[in-house]
Design a protein around this motif. Structure first.
Motif, mmCIF file in Angstrom:
data_model
loop_
_atom_site.group_PDB
_atom_site.id
_atom_site.type_symbol
_atom_site.label_atom_id
_atom_site.label_comp_id
_atom_site.label_asym_id
_atom_site.label_seq_id
_atom_site.Cartn_x
_atom_site.Cartn_y
_atom_site.Cartn_z
ATOM 1 N N VAL A 9 5.800 -3.603 3.748
ATOM 2 C CA VAL A 9 5.193 -4.492 4.700
ATOM 3 C C VAL A 9 5.287 -6.080 4.167
ATOM 4 O O VAL A 9 5.271 -6.541 2.990
ATOM 5 C CB VAL A 9 3.617 -4.355 5.158
ATOM 6 C CG1 VAL A 9 3.772 -2.641 5.598
ATOM 7 C CG2 VAL A 9 2.838 -4.331 3.770
ATOM 8 N N ALA A 68 2.027 2.573 1.704
ATOM 9 C CA ALA A 68 2.337 1.175 2.108
ATOM 10 C C ALA A 68 2.159 0.331 1.043
ATOM 11 O O ALA A 68 1.306 0.120 0.439
ATOM 12 C CB ALA A 68 1.520 0.582 3.300
ATOM 13 N N GLY A 102 -2.682 2.267 1.436
ATOM 14 C CA GLY A 102 -2.218 0.776 1.249
ATOM 15 C C GLY A 102 -2.422 0.747 -0.224
ATOM 16 O O GLY A 102 -3.629 1.054 -0.635
ATOM 17 N N GLY A 146 1.094 -1.153 7.402
ATOM 18 C CA GLY A 146 2.162 0.013 7.264
ATOM 19 C C GLY A 146 1.890 1.033 8.451
ATOM 20 O O GLY A 146 2.975 1.456 8.992
#
Length: 391
Positions: A332, A288, A204, A380
């Motif tokens: 996201v 993500a 992420g 994610g």
């Protein structure tokens, strides 16, 4: 497979003049055809929203201009204004196409239903690109390209076109530092890269203004702030433009120098985005990111810094490179990624000035951006599992 290669042109002074005249004539035609669309819209508007039972006052609707009717009018245009014969017919036919796209995106929206702003008439120098929709590969030989109605121009081929690719279209663009061509290439024998990634190799990333990105593995890339570093030079060049007399050659030269400085900042930022994306994709299979409303964020007092960071361009580059490599970028929901504790999921409200996350429930103590990156990774992972189950 489609790809685009851009090369720099080195036209002679006479060829540069032809390109400039072509752009200006196309600009005039663009404005005229856009005006036809606005005139049609105005003529078909009516303040009356209902009909009388006795008499109907609504006038008969006018024929709506479209791409094909406006293209058909170009034959008469060349008879009335013979100087338009100096433009290749297919290049001229691309103008109604541009007008239709801009007009329809304003009234109807794009494929996703998102509408653009009202199209504007282009002032002198604002029409910068024209396109040859068909091009023969043999017209590009070594370091020379032959363009209809312009001639053979020297081109700096800094990388060779891959074997098997056909040139579909050629676009000529005028920028602040010179002229460029963009070749749209296609090779149908090259298959589209299918997704082939390890769903467990996920990271992420949280984008910011102090650190450009912070990963969930606690790796950081500092924000380069290219615009901030170049502000002194830009201000100096802007003052030079302001002091020059409007319409003078010295003002035109000053504007060109200012444009070159702005282009240098934009090119440096884009290069940084490509290199950062490459490093991430070499290490991770799934990335993500937050689905940010950048247009809304740029209306805040941090607008200059957000534009300088160029988050939108970076995420677009990252997504495109991931798709070409068969990897995955997943967006996201960004709501609460900084406020939610990454350990116990409790909500910890804190102002933007507070850079550390201190959870009173589980006593987790870590950097605010790292906490957000870990939450983004978790969301994610959840979204990726949901997608795999649905497919």
């Amino acid at each position: 497979m489609r790809a685009s290669y851009q090369y720099r042109l080195k036209p002679t002074a006479w060829q540069a003049k032809i390109i400039d005249n072509t752009l200006d004539m196309l600009r005039c035609q663009y404005n005229y055809q856009l005006g036809q669309r606005f005139e049609w819209l105005e003529q078909n508007r009516c303040s009356i929203d209902r009909c009388s039972l006795v008499v109907c006052h609504i006038p008969e609707l006018k024929d709506k201009p479209n791409r094909f009717t406006q293209q058909a009018s170009l034959t008469q245009l060349k008879k009335d204004r013979t100087w338009y014969k100096g433009i290749h017919s297919q290049v001229l036919q691309e103008v109604p196409k541009k007008v239709e796209i801009a007009f329809d995106r304003w009234l109807k929206g794009d494929a996703n239903g998102k509408r653009s702003g009202k199209p504007r008439f282009k002032a002198k120098g604002q029409y910068k690109t024209f396109t040859y929709p068909q091009f023969k590969k043999e017209h590009l030989q070594n370091d020379q390209i032959t363009l209809s109605k312009i001639g053979t121009i020297k081109v700096i081929v800094h990388r060779q076109i891959p074997d098997g690719f056909d040139i579909k279209t050629v676009s000529v663009t005028k920028k602040s530092d010179g002229y460029y061509i963009t070749l749209s290439l296609d090779d149908k024998t090259v298959p589209t890269v299918k997704p082939d990634f390890d769903a467990n190799n996920i990271v992420g990333i949280d984008v910011g203004l102090i650190n450009f990105i912070v990963t969930s593995d606690n790796e950081r890339v500092s924000a380069p702030k290219f615009l901030r570093k170049a502000e002194r030079k830009l201000k100096s060049e802007q003052r030079r433009v302001s002091r020059r007399k409007k319409g003078s050659n010295r003002r035109k030269k000053a504007i060109k120098r200012l444009g070159i400085q702005h282009k240098k900042v934009a090119d440096t930022r884009k290069d940084f985005h490509f290199k950062t994306a490459k490093k991430l994709l070499e290490k991770y299979d799934v990335i993500a990111v937050e689905k940010l409303n950048i247009k809304g964020l740029t209306k805040s007092k941090l607008a200059k810094s957000i534009n300088d960071a160029g988050w939108g361009q970076f995420i677009t580059i990252l997504s495109n490179k991931a798709e070409n490599a068969g990897l995955k970028v997943i967006a996201v929901n960004p709501n609460g990624t900084s406020q939610e504790c990454s350990s116990c999921s409790s909500k910890v409200i804190k102002p933007l000035s507070q850079r550390m996350h201190n959870c009173p429930i589980c006593h987790t103590n870590l950097c605010r951006d790292l906490n957000a990156a870990i939450n983004i990774k978790a969301r994610g992972t959840h979204a990726l599992k949901a997608q795999s189950m649905s497919s």
